[in-house]
Design a protein around this motif. Structure first.
Motif, PDB file in Angstrom:
ATOM      1  N   VAL A  59      -7.754  15.389  21.136  1.00 25.25           N
ATOM      2  CA  VAL A  59      -6.746  14.459  20.617  1.00 25.25           C
ATOM      3  C   VAL A  59      -7.147  13.045  21.006  1.00 25.25           C
ATOM      4  N   PHE A  60      -7.435  12.242  20.005  1.00 25.24           N
ATOM      5  CA  PHE A  60      -7.846  10.860  20.238  1.00 25.24           C
ATOM      6  C   PHE A  60      -6.704   9.919  19.888  1.00 25.24           C
ATOM      7  N   VAL A  61      -6.323   9.100  20.839  1.00 19.12           N
ATOM      8  CA  VAL A  61      -5.222   8.164  20.619  1.00 19.12           C
ATOM      9  C   VAL A  61      -5.770   6.849  20.096  1.00 19.12           C
ATOM     10  N   SER A  62      -5.440   6.554  18.860  1.00 19.10           N
ATOM     11  CA  SER A  62      -5.861   5.313  18.224  1.00 19.10           C
ATOM     12  C   SER A  62      -4.635   4.421  18.031  1.00 19.10           C
ATOM     13  N   THR A  63      -4.679   3.553  17.059  1.00 20.78           N
ATOM     14  CA  THR A  63      -3.631   2.553  16.896  1.00 20.78           C
ATOM     15  C   THR A  63      -3.428   2.203  15.421  1.00 20.78           C
ATOM     16  N   ILE A  64      -2.214   1.803  15.067  1.00 18.75           N
ATOM     17  CA  ILE A  64      -1.973   1.347  13.704  1.00 18.75           C
ATOM     18  C   ILE A  64      -2.589  -0.035  13.476  1.00 18.75           C
ATOM     19  N   ASP A  65      -3.175  -0.618  14.512  1.00 18.73           N
ATOM     20  CA  ASP A  65      -3.874  -1.898  14.358  1.00 18.73           C
ATOM     21  C   ASP A  65      -5.142  -1.751  13.526  1.00 18.73           C
ATOM     22  N   VAL A  66      -5.525  -0.507  13.193  1.00 16.58           N
ATOM     23  CA  VAL A  66      -6.688  -0.327  12.316  1.00 16.58           C
ATOM     24  C   VAL A  66      -6.329  -0.705  10.877  1.00 16.58           C
ATOM     25  N   TYR A  67      -5.029  -0.727  10.550  1.00 17.95           N
ATOM     26  CA  TYR A  67      -4.606  -1.049   9.193  1.00 17.95           C
ATOM     27  C   TYR A  67      -4.509  -2.562   8.999  1.00 17.95           C
ATOM     28  N   ARG A  68      -4.405  -2.957   7.759  1.00 16.98           N
ATOM     29  CA  ARG A  68      -4.152  -4.360   7.487  1.00 16.98           C
ATOM     30  C   ARG A  68      -2.737  -4.693   7.971  1.00 16.98           C
ATOM     31  N   GLU A 108       6.734  -3.271   2.691  1.00 15.39           N
ATOM     32  CA  GLU A 108       5.624  -2.320   2.581  1.00 15.39           C
ATOM     33  C   GLU A 108       5.829  -1.164   3.548  1.00 15.39           C
ATOM     34  N   ALA A 109       5.600   0.045   3.054  1.00 17.45           N
ATOM     35  CA  ALA A 109       5.708   1.230   3.896  1.00 17.45           C
ATOM     36  C   ALA A 109       4.334   1.574   4.458  1.00 17.45           C
ATOM     37  N   LEU A 110       4.257   1.736   5.755  1.00 16.00           N
ATOM     38  CA  LEU A 110       2.999   2.104   6.391  1.00 16.00           C
ATOM     39  C   LEU A 110       2.806   3.606   6.291  1.00 16.00           C
ATOM     40  N   THR A 111       1.684   4.021   5.713  1.00 19.03           N
ATOM     41  CA  THR A 111       1.349   5.438   5.613  1.00 19.03           C
ATOM     42  C   THR A 111      -0.117   5.617   6.004  1.00 19.03           C
ATOM     43  N   GLU A 112      -0.549   6.863   6.069  1.00 19.13           N
ATOM     44  CA  GLU A 112      -1.951   7.139   6.365  1.00 19.13           C
ATOM     45  C   GLU A 112      -2.867   6.697   5.226  1.00 19.13           C
ATOM     46  N   GLU A 113      -2.283   6.369   4.076  1.00 18.51           N
ATOM     47  CA  GLU A 113      -3.071   5.891   2.939  1.00 18.51           C
ATOM     48  C   GLU A 113      -3.159   4.364   2.895  1.00 18.51           C
ATOM     49  N   THR A 114      -2.465   3.686   3.797  1.00 17.97           N
ATOM     50  CA  THR A 114      -2.551   2.231   3.855  1.00 17.97           C
ATOM     51  C   THR A 114      -3.997   1.820   4.105  1.00 17.97           C
ATOM     52  N   PRO A 115      -4.510   0.806   3.405  1.00 12.63           N
ATOM     53  CA  PRO A 115      -5.908   0.409   3.585  1.00 12.63           C
ATOM     54  C   PRO A 115      -6.229   0.047   5.032  1.00 12.63           C
ATOM     55  N   VAL A 116      -7.375   0.545   5.491  1.00 12.67           N
ATOM     56  CA  VAL A 116      -7.846   0.218   6.835  1.00 12.67           C
ATOM     57  C   VAL A 116      -8.544  -1.135   6.767  1.00 12.67           C
ATOM     58  N   GLU A 117      -8.004  -2.094   7.494  1.00  9.99           N
ATOM     59  CA  GLU A 117      -8.557  -3.454   7.496  1.00  9.99           C
ATOM     60  C   GLU A 117      -8.135  -4.148   8.787  1.00  9.99           C
ATOM     61  N   ALA A 164      -1.702  22.843  12.123  1.00 12.10           N
ATOM     62  CA  ALA A 164      -1.681  21.950  10.968  1.00 12.10           C
ATOM     63  C   ALA A 164      -2.225  20.563  11.289  1.00 12.10           C
ATOM     64  N   ALA A 165      -2.242  20.191  12.577  1.00 13.96           N
ATOM     65  CA  ALA A 165      -2.695  18.859  12.973  1.00 13.96           C
ATOM     66  C   ALA A 165      -4.204  18.779  13.160  1.00 13.96           C
ATOM     67  N   ALA A 166      -4.886  19.922  13.132  1.00 14.03           N
ATOM     68  CA  ALA A 166      -6.335  19.928  13.303  1.00 14.03           C
ATOM     69  C   ALA A 166      -7.005  19.179  12.156  1.00 14.03           C
ATOM     70  N   SER A 167      -7.982  18.343  12.508  1.00 15.29           N
ATOM     71  CA  SER A 167      -8.755  17.564  11.526  1.00 15.29           C
ATOM     72  C   SER A 167      -7.876  16.596  10.744  1.00 15.29           C
ATOM     73  N   GLN A 168      -6.777  16.176  11.345  1.00 15.02           N
ATOM     74  CA  GLN A 168      -5.860  15.269  10.670  1.00 15.02           C
ATOM     75  C   GLN A 168      -5.801  13.911  11.368  1.00 15.02           C
ATOM     76  N   THR A 169      -5.491  12.888  10.588  1.00 13.72           N
ATOM     77  CA  THR A 169      -5.192  11.558  11.107  1.00 13.72           C
ATOM     78  C   THR A 169      -3.715  11.306  10.837  1.00 13.72           C
ATOM     79  N   ILE A 170      -2.959  11.053  11.892  1.00 14.91           N
ATOM     80  CA  ILE A 170      -1.505  10.997  11.770  1.00 14.91           C
ATOM     81  C   ILE A 170      -0.974   9.712  12.399  1.00 14.91           C
ATOM     82  N   ASN A 171      -0.115   9.020  11.676  1.00 19.63           N
ATOM     83  CA  ASN A 171       0.568   7.856  12.236  1.00 19.63           C
ATOM     84  C   ASN A 171       1.739   8.326  13.091  1.00 19.63           C
ATOM     85  N   ILE A 172       1.822   7.826  14.313  1.00 19.99           N
ATOM     86  CA  ILE A 172       2.941   8.150  15.195  1.00 19.99           C
ATOM     87  C   ILE A 172       3.805   6.898  15.316  1.00 19.99           C
TER      88      ILE A 172
END
Length: 249
Positions: free
Chosen positions: A115-124, A130-139, A229-237
């Protein structure tokens, strides 16, 4: 029953301290903490490996964790506490990318789940409406977000190569007890109010933030490690309820 082995980095950090307490409360879990400083809350049942992650060797880790690793929680990171630290390229690179690469190399026996803890700071940056989702562009707008995104890829590549489950959790703005060391909005507002001073807001206050209580974040970490179900997934917390800084104050 043999306890499952869990490796935890970042146990001395804000979120890591809370996760460590949660893991130690489970008598079926054998906790191995890797870091430069031994957490005060680490009890006799836990094992501490003193090491800078960028210098961690497989031999050192094998001394205390020769059995199969059930879960690796990687929370350790170089996270800027203020604007000055946000521009330290080398520190951000070493503490996020190099440390992640070294930890993955040191795990000779592939874990069941990483389990790798990342951040929503990877998104624009978010904008009102605007709704933040896992499909939001990474910028990423800052070095920290860019380095965390790079580390995410290292985890995914190694998981595919060695065929172990990995889950990337992109955390929102976590708050709660233990956040005092960071120059963030909520602890600063509390400090100023306790001192009888009004809160200070930089800018217009229209920037959106998604605040989530630290215990809720810990619950998400634990569940993600156990969920198939969370295996191999990227999930916004996140809480899913972004508010402006002005509304927060």
């Amino acid at each position: 029953m043999k306890p499952r082995c869990v490796i935890l980095t970042g146990a001395s950090g804000f979120i890591g301290r809370h996760l460590l307490e949660r893991l130690l409360a489970d008598e079926t879990t054998r906790v191995v903490v890797v870091g430069r400083h031994r957490p005060d809350t680490l009890r006799d049942r836990g094992i501490f490996v003193e090491s800078d992650l960028t210098k961690l060797s497989a031999e050192r880790l094998a001394e205390v964790c020769s059995d199969e690793v059930d879960t690796g929680f990687h929370l350790a990171a170089a996270m800027p506490k203020n604007r000055e630290q946000a521009n330290r390229w080398e520190e951000m690179l070493r503490g996020n990318v190099e440390a992640t690469a070294r930890l993955l190399q040191a795990l000779v026996l592939a874990p069941r789940r990483f389990v790798f803890v990342s951040t929503i700071d990877v998104y624009r940056p978010m904008v009102p409406g605007e709704a933040l989702t896992e499909e939001t562009p990474v910028e990423p707008a800052a070095i920290y977000g860019a380095m965390k995104f790079c580390a995410e890829h290292l985890v995914r590549i190694e998981a595919r190569r060695r065929q172990f489950g990995c889950t990337v959790l992109r955390l929102g703005h976590i708050y709660g007890p233990g956040e005092e060391a960071f120059e963030k909005l909520i602890p600063q507002v509390i400090r100023r109010l306790l001192q009888g001073n009004p809160p200070v807001m930089i800018g217009t206050g229209n920037v959106l933030r998604d605040f989530l209580f630290v215990q809720d974040a810990v619950e998400a970490l634990v569940r993600s490690a156990l969920s198939p179900a969370a295996a191999s997934q990227t999930i916004n917390i996140v809480s899913g309820r972004p508010v402006t800084l002005r509304a927060t104050i």
